[in-house]
Design a protein around this motif. Structure first.
Motif, PDB file in Angstrom:
ATOM      1  N   UNK A  38       4.984   6.348   5.673  1.00 55.30           N
ATOM      2  CA  UNK A  38       5.346   5.426   6.407  1.00 55.30           C
ATOM      3  C   UNK A  38       4.792   5.591   7.838  1.00 55.30           C
ATOM      4  N   UNK A  39       3.757   6.219   8.123  1.00 55.31           N
ATOM      5  CA  UNK A  39       3.297   6.509   9.293  1.00 55.31           C
ATOM      6  C   UNK A  39       2.578   4.911   9.836  1.00 55.31           C
ATOM      7  N   UNK A  40       2.460   4.959  11.190  1.00 56.37           N
ATOM      8  CA  UNK A  40       1.976   3.488  11.732  1.00 56.37           C
ATOM      9  C   UNK A  40       0.421   3.853  11.938  1.00 56.37           C
ATOM     10  N   UNK A  54       0.881  -1.108   0.027  1.00 53.37           N
ATOM     11  CA  UNK A  54       0.025   0.123  -0.084  1.00 53.37           C
ATOM     12  C   UNK A  54       0.937   1.207   0.123  1.00 53.37           C
ATOM     13  N   UNK A  55       1.933   1.111   0.818  1.00 56.27           N
ATOM     14  CA  UNK A  55       2.972   2.159   0.804  1.00 56.27           C
ATOM     15  C   UNK A  55       3.345   2.731  -0.476  1.00 56.27           C
ATOM     16  N   UNK A  56       3.765   1.619  -1.300  1.00 54.78           N
ATOM     17  CA  UNK A  56       4.414   1.712  -2.583  1.00 54.78           C
ATOM     18  C   UNK A  56       3.455   2.348  -3.520  1.00 54.78           C
ATOM     19  N   UNK A  57       2.164   1.768  -3.283  1.00 53.40           N
ATOM     20  CA  UNK A  57       1.289   2.166  -4.515  1.00 53.40           C
ATOM     21  C   UNK A  57       1.022   3.891  -4.070  1.00 53.40           C
ATOM     22  N   UNK A  58       0.724   4.340  -2.636  1.00 55.23           N
ATOM     23  CA  UNK A  58       0.462   5.543  -2.334  1.00 55.23           C
ATOM     24  C   UNK A  58       1.597   6.216  -2.772  1.00 55.23           C
ATOM     25  N   UNK A  59       2.781   6.125  -2.890  1.00 51.78           N
ATOM     26  CA  UNK A  59       3.845   7.031  -3.252  1.00 51.78           C
ATOM     27  C   UNK A  59       3.613   7.836  -4.486  1.00 51.78           C
ATOM     28  N   UNK A  60       2.856   6.981  -5.370  1.00 56.27           N
ATOM     29  CA  UNK A  60       2.198   7.951  -6.448  1.00 56.27           C
ATOM     30  C   UNK A  60       0.900   8.245  -6.513  1.00 56.27           C
ATOM     31  N   UNK A  61       0.455   9.460  -6.205  1.00 53.39           N
ATOM     32  CA  UNK A  61      -1.018   9.395  -6.129  1.00 53.39           C
ATOM     33  C   UNK A  61      -1.597   9.101  -7.393  1.00 53.39           C
ATOM     34  N   UNK A  70     -11.256   4.167  15.732  1.00 55.09           N
ATOM     35  CA  UNK A  70      -9.919   4.082  15.098  1.00 55.09           C
ATOM     36  C   UNK A  70      -9.884   4.842  13.727  1.00 55.09           C
ATOM     37  N   UNK A  71      -9.308   6.069  13.810  1.00 55.74           N
ATOM     38  CA  UNK A  71      -9.126   6.947  12.680  1.00 55.74           C
ATOM     39  C   UNK A  71      -8.320   6.204  11.670  1.00 55.74           C
ATOM     40  N   UNK A  72      -8.705   6.369  10.310  1.00 59.90           N
ATOM     41  CA  UNK A  72      -7.722   5.567   9.469  1.00 59.90           C
ATOM     42  C   UNK A  72      -6.301   6.509   9.040  1.00 59.90           C
ATOM     43  N   UNK A  73      -5.663   5.813   8.456  1.00 57.69           N
ATOM     44  CA  UNK A  73      -4.347   6.556   7.875  1.00 57.69           C
ATOM     45  C   UNK A  73      -4.999   7.224   6.459  1.00 57.69           C
ATOM     46  N   UNK A  78      -0.505   9.562   4.215  1.00 58.33           N
ATOM     47  CA  UNK A  78       0.158   9.274   5.705  1.00 58.33           C
ATOM     48  C   UNK A  78       0.917   7.985   5.423  1.00 58.33           C
ATOM     49  N   UNK A  79       0.196   7.004   4.657  1.00 57.35           N
ATOM     50  CA  UNK A  79       0.824   5.650   4.518  1.00 57.35           C
ATOM     51  C   UNK A  79       2.177   5.796   3.782  1.00 57.35           C
TER      52      UNK A  79
END
Lengths: 356, 457
Positions: B372-374, A257-264, B361-364, B368-369
Motif C-alpha cells: 500500500x505504499x504511495x 494492482x495492489x490486489x494482484x500484487x498480494x499474491x506473487x 521518478x522511481x517506480x514502486x 511495495x504496492x
C-alpha cells in the motif's frame, strides 16, 4: 491466362509475387476508412496544439527561435570513422528541418497559419478536395514535428507514416464529400453515379501502410530481445506501475494492482503471459500476417495490445493511429459489409454513397 | 439562345479546333499565374521592398495555384504515351520552377530567388523539385519499367527504416558500421525531410522510469514557487500532458564522456579542457556543497532551521553526476527561460531566476504496492540539478557545487548531521543502501536546495 494464374517458381515467381502484392488493383474503401479515422485523430491532435501554441512553435517557445535555428542550421553533425584507424569527424552542419514556424515570428501570423492547417486537416478527414487538403495536412504535420522537437512522441511518427502514404492513393474516392459532390453532380445531369473503380494506387498505398506497420512490430520486438527486463519478466512492472503514464492516482486502478500484487504467483503469471504475448505478436506479425489464416488472430492481438496501451498508459491518440493502420489489413468486402450494416442501422442508407 | 443547327454546323473553328481546349486554358492560367506570383516573390527579395507578410502570402498562393494545376492535369483521364508526355511536361514545369527558386536563393549575393533566410521554403522547394523530376521520369516510363522503379523505391524506402532502426547503439556496444554510414550519408536527408527517423525501439531494450522537470521560480521578494512539468494536478487535455511528458526525455541527452581526470588532461591546453571541468575539481566543489547550510522545509524543521545536503558515500558517481551534452544544455536553458517568462505573476513580486531539476521518478515495486505504499512517496524521486537560470536563460553559476548532481531526498539518522560520519574534509556523509534504524528522519535535499543557501553574515 493460365500462365498468369499458375504459380511460378524462382526469379519469375518472385517477380510475379511482387507484382501481385504491390500492383493488383484494389477497392479504395480501406484507404477511405483510414483517412476518416486517422484524419479525425490528426485534426484533434493538432487542435490540442492550440492549448499552448506559442509555447510549441512560437519564437519564445520551449525551443526559442535562436536555438531552433541553431539546431537547423549550425549544429555539428559528426560521422563515425570510415577506415579502421579513422576517428569520428565533423562532416556538416545542421539538419534538414523545414517549417513555416522557423521563419514566422508574429503571433497573429502563427495563429493564422495554425487555423489554416486545422481547416485543411478537418476537410481532409471529411474528404473534401482530398488531394489538396491531404497535401496541406501533411505539410501542416511537418510544420509542427520539425519545429516542436522537444514535445514529440510516437504518435507523431504514426501520423507522418499514415499521412504520407494516404497521399499516394485515392483516399477520397469513397465515404467523402468529394464522392458526395460527384454523385450529386452526376444526378443533376441525369447520369448514374460514377463508378468507384479498384485502383493500383489504392493497393500500393495500403501495402505501404501494412508493411510499415509490420516493420514497426518487427523492429520493436527484436530490440526488446536486447533488454534484460524482458528476459527477467519485470518489464511490464515498468509499464503498469509507471506513475507518470499509468493512472496510479486513480484508486480503482491502484487497488486492482495492489490486489494482484498480494499474491506473487498471480502477479508473475499475468505479467509473464503479457510479456510473452507481446513478444510473440511483435516478432511473428511481419511473417504471418500475409497468410489469411493468421491475419485475424494477429490483428485481434494487435488490437488488444493497443487497447491496453491506450487505457493503461494514457496513449489514446497513439493507439487510435495504430488502429487506423490496422484497418489496412481488413479486406475491403468485409469493411464495406460492416459499414453498410452500420449505415443501415442508423438509417442513413439513402444518402450514403456506395462504392461499386 | 443559340440555334442548334447553327451551333452544330461545321465551321472554321470546328475543323481546325480551338487553339486551347477549355481544360487546357484553365491549366495554363493556373500554372501561369502561379509562376507569376512566385517570380514576384523572388523579385521582391531586397529588404523593405514588400510590406509585412506580402511575399509570404504570394509564395503560398503561387505554390497553391501551381499545385492545383498539376493535380488537375494528373487527374485527367488517359494514360497513352501522348497523354503521359503532356502530364510529364506539366510536372517538369514544377520541377524547373522549384529548382530555379530554391537554387538561386542559396547564393547570398543573388538578387533573384528566395531570400537567403527562407531556409524552410528553400528546403521544401528542393524536395519538391526532386520529387517532380522523379515523377516526370516515372510518368514517361513504360508500365513494366515503372513498376520495377517503384519496387526499387520501396526497397530503398524501407532500407531507410531498417537503417534507422539498426543504427541505434545496442547496450554497451556501437551500432553496425554499415547502418551508421548509410544513415549519415544516404538516409538522413531523405528521412528527416519526411520525418520518418524513428527507430521504433518502443519500450526497448528496457522500459525505464519516467523523467519530470521541476522548477523553483524565485521572486524578488525572496519567495519561490514550484512549477512541475508535467503536472497531473493541473487539469489539462491528455494530449498536452503527453507532449509535456515527452519534454524531459528530449531535453536531456547525457554527455557521452564522463569528465576527464587531471591525469587524463595532462598535456592539453586550458582552452582545450577548462580547469573547472576537470573531474577532481567537480568532485571538490560537490564536497564543498555539503558544507553549505540550507534552510530546512517547515515540515522537517524540528528545532533546527537549517542543515546540510549530505554527501553520498555508496552511490556510484555516474549515477550521482549526470551532465547533459552541449545541445541539451542549450535546450535546458531555453526551457528555463520560457518557464521564467510564463511564471505565475504575483502582486508586488517579479520572478528573477529559476532553479531547474530533472527528476527521475522511481517506480514502486509490486511488493511495495502490495504493502500500500504511495507512488508519490518523496524518497522515490531522484532530482538532478540542471542549473540556475536568469531571465535571459543564462546559467547564473557554471561552477555551482551541485550542478548536474543528484540532490537527494532520503532518510537519515535522527541526529544527522551529528551522526558521526563525515568525509576527510568534514562534509556530512550518509549511506543510502541501508535504511537507518529508528530513530530516523526524512531529509528533503531538493526543497533545501531549491530555497537556496543561507547567506552567512
Amino acid at each position: 491466362m493460365a500462365a498468369l494464374t499458375e504459380k511460378s517458381t524462382g526469379w519469375r515467381g518472385i517477380i510475379q509475387a511482387l507484382d501481385r502484392f504491390w500492383f493488383t488493383p484494389t477497392d479504395p474503401t480501406p484507404l477511405a476508412c483510414i483517412r476518416i479515422v486517422a484524419g479525425l485523430v490528426i485534426f484533434y491532435i493538432h487542435l490540442c496544439y492550440s492549448w499552448d501554441l506559442l509555447g510549441y512553435v512560437g519564437p519564445d517557445g520551449w525551443i526559442d527561435r535562436q536555438l531552433s535555428l541553431y539546431i537547423r542550421n549550425d549544429i555539428d553533425i559528426h560521422r563515425y570513422g570510415l577506415a579502421w584507424d579513422d576517428l569520428p569527424q565533423k562532416i556538416s552542419n545542421g539538419n534538414y528541418f523545414w517549417s513555416p514556424y522557423f521563419e514566422v515570428e508574429d503571433p497573429v501570423c502563427i495563429w493564422v497559419i495554425h487555423s489554416g492547417f486545422l481547416t485543411a486537416m478537418l476537410l481532409f478527414a471529411l474528404g473534401l478536395w482530398t488531394p489538396y487538403t491531404g497535401f496541406v495536412s501533411w505539410v501542416g504535420l511537418m510544420a509542427y514535428v520539425q519545429k516542436a522537437t522537444v514535445t514529440l512522441y510516437g504518435v507523431d511518427t504514426m501520423m507522418s507514416i499514415v499521412l504520407l502514404y494516404l497521399q499516394m492513393g485515392p483516399s477520397g474516392a469513397v465515404y467523402s464529400l468529394d464522392r458526395w459532390l460527384a454523385v450529386r453532380a452526376a444526378r443533376r445531369q441525369g447520369l448514374p453515379p460514377p463508378p468507384v473503380e479498384p485502383s493500383v494506387s489504392a493497393n500500393f498505398a495500403l501495402r505501404l501502410i501494412q508493411f510499415h506497420f509490420a516493420f514497426i512490430y518487427f523492429a520493436s520486438g527484436t530490440s526488446k530481445l536486447l533488454g534484460s527486463t524482458w528476459w527477467s519478466g519485470t518489464s511490464l512492472n515498468y509499464v503498469l506501475l509507471n506513475a507518470a503514464f499509468a493512472p496510479m492516482h486513480w484508486p480503482p486502478y491502484y487497488n486492482l494492482l495492489s490486489l494482484l500484487a498480494k499474491e506473487r504467483w498471480i502477479w508473475e503469471l499475468l505479467t509473464s503471459a503479457a510479456i510473452v504475448g507481446t513478444l510473440l505478436l511483435e516478432l511473428c506479425f511481419i511473417f504471418l500476417v500475409w497468410d489469411r489464416r493468421w491475419t485475424w488472430l494477429l490483428v485481434a492481438g494487435a488490437t488488444c495490445l493497443h487497447l491496453g496501451i491506450g487505457l493503461i498508459m494514457g496513449l489514446t491518440t497513439f493507439s487510435m493511429m495504430m488502429f487506423a493502420m490496422l484497418i489496412s489489413f481488413i479486406p475491403p468486402e468485409i469493411l464495406k459489409a460492416l459499414i453498410n450494416d452500420i449505415v443501415g442501422r442508423a438509417g442513413w442508407s439513402k444518402t450514403s454513397p456506395q462504392p461499386a | 439562345m443559340a440555334n442548334p443547327s447553327v451551333a452544330s454546323a461545321p465551321g472554321p473553328s470546328s475543323t481546325v479546333g480551338p487553339i486551347l481546349a477549355r481544360g487546357e486554358r484553365s491549366l495554363f492560367l493556373l500554372l501561369g499565374s502561379g509562376l507569376l506570383l512566385l517570380v514576384l516573390v523572388a523579385a521582391l527579395r531586397p529588404p523593405g521592398l514588400a510590406p509585412f507578410a506580402v511575399r509570404e502570402v504570394l509564395f503560398v498562393l503561387g505554390c497553391g495555384l501551381i499545385g492545383v494545376g498539376v493535380v488537375r492535369k494528373l487527374q485527367t483521364p488517359g494514360w497513352e504515351f501522348p497523354e503521359r508526355v503532356q502530364k510529364a511536361a506539366v510536372v517538369s514545369f514544377v520541377a524547373a520552377v522549384a529548382t530555379i527558386l530554391a537554387v538561386l536563393g542559396y547564393q547570398p549575393e543573388a538578387t533573384f530567388g528566395l531570400p537567403s533566410n527562407w531556409g524552410s521554403a528553400r528546403l521544401f522547394l528542393g524536395a519538391v523539385a526532386i520529387l517532380a523530376f522523379g515523377s516526370m521520369v516515372l510518368i514517361l516510363l513504360p508500365t513494366t519499367v515503372r513498376k520495377i522503379v517503384l519496387v526499387l523505391w520501396v526497397f530503398f524506402h524501407f532500407g531507410g527504416m531498417f537503417t534507422s532502426f539498426s543504427s541505434i547503439d545496442p547496450p554497451n556496444a556501437i551500432g553496425p558500421y554499415l547502418s551508421k554510414h548509410l544513415w549519415t550519408y544516404v538516409y538522413r536527408p531523405y528521412l528527416q525531410v519526411i520525418y520518418l527517423t524513428n527507430a521504433y525501439h518502443f519500450y526497448s531494450p528496457d522500459p525505464g522510469p519516467p523523467a519530470l522537470l521541476w522548477f523553483a521560480v524565485h521572486y524578488d521578494d525572496g519567495t519561490y514557487q514550484w512549477i512541475r512539468i508535467p503536472n497531473r494536478e493541473i487539469p489539462a487535455i491528455g494530449m498536452h500532458y503527453q507532449r509535456l511528458l515527452a519534454m524531459p526525455e528530449h531535453c536531456f541527452t547525457p554527455n557521452p564522456r564522463f569528465p576527464l581526470t587531471r591525469a587524463e588532461v595532462a598535456g592539453l591546453r586550458q582552452d582545450q579542457y577548462p580547469e573547472e571541468q576537470i573531474w577532481e575539481n567537480i568532485l571538490e566543489r560537490r564536497e564543498r556543497g555539503s558544507k553549505i547550510r540550507y534552510p530546512l522545509p517547515r515540515r522537517q524543521a524540528q528545532g533546527e532551521k537549517s542543515s546540510y545536503i549530505p554527501y553520498l558515500a555508496d552511490v556510484d558517481f555516474p549515477v550521482q553526476y549526470r551532465a547533459p551534452n552541449d545541445t541539451s544544455k542549450k535546450i535546458i536553458a531555453s526551457i528555463a527561460k520560457r518557464v521564467l517568462k510564463t511564471a505565475p505573476k504575483r502582486e508586488g513580486a517579479k520572478p528573477t531566476h529559476v532553479r531547474m531539476y530533472r527528476v527521475i521518478q522511481q517506480m514502486l515495486t509490486p511488493y511495495e504496492i502490495a504493502q500500500g505504499k504511495s507512488p508519490i512517496e518523496p524518497t522515490k524521486f531522484l532530482p538532478y540539478f540542471l542549473g540556475e537560470f536568469d531571465e535571459e536563460g543564462q546559467l547564473v553559476d557554471p561552477t555551482d557545487p551541485f550542478l548536474y548532481w543528484l540532490v537527494p531526498i532520503l532518510v537519515v539518522p535522527a541526529n544527522y548531521p551529528n551522526h558521526g560520519l563525515t568525509t576527510p574534509n568534514g562534509a556530512p556523509l550518509v549511506l543510502t543502501r541501508i535504511l537507518p534504524p529508528p530513530p530516523n528522519k526524512e531529509l528533503d535535499g531538493l526543497e533545501m536546495h531549491a530555497a537556496g543557501p543561507i547567506k552567512e553574515n
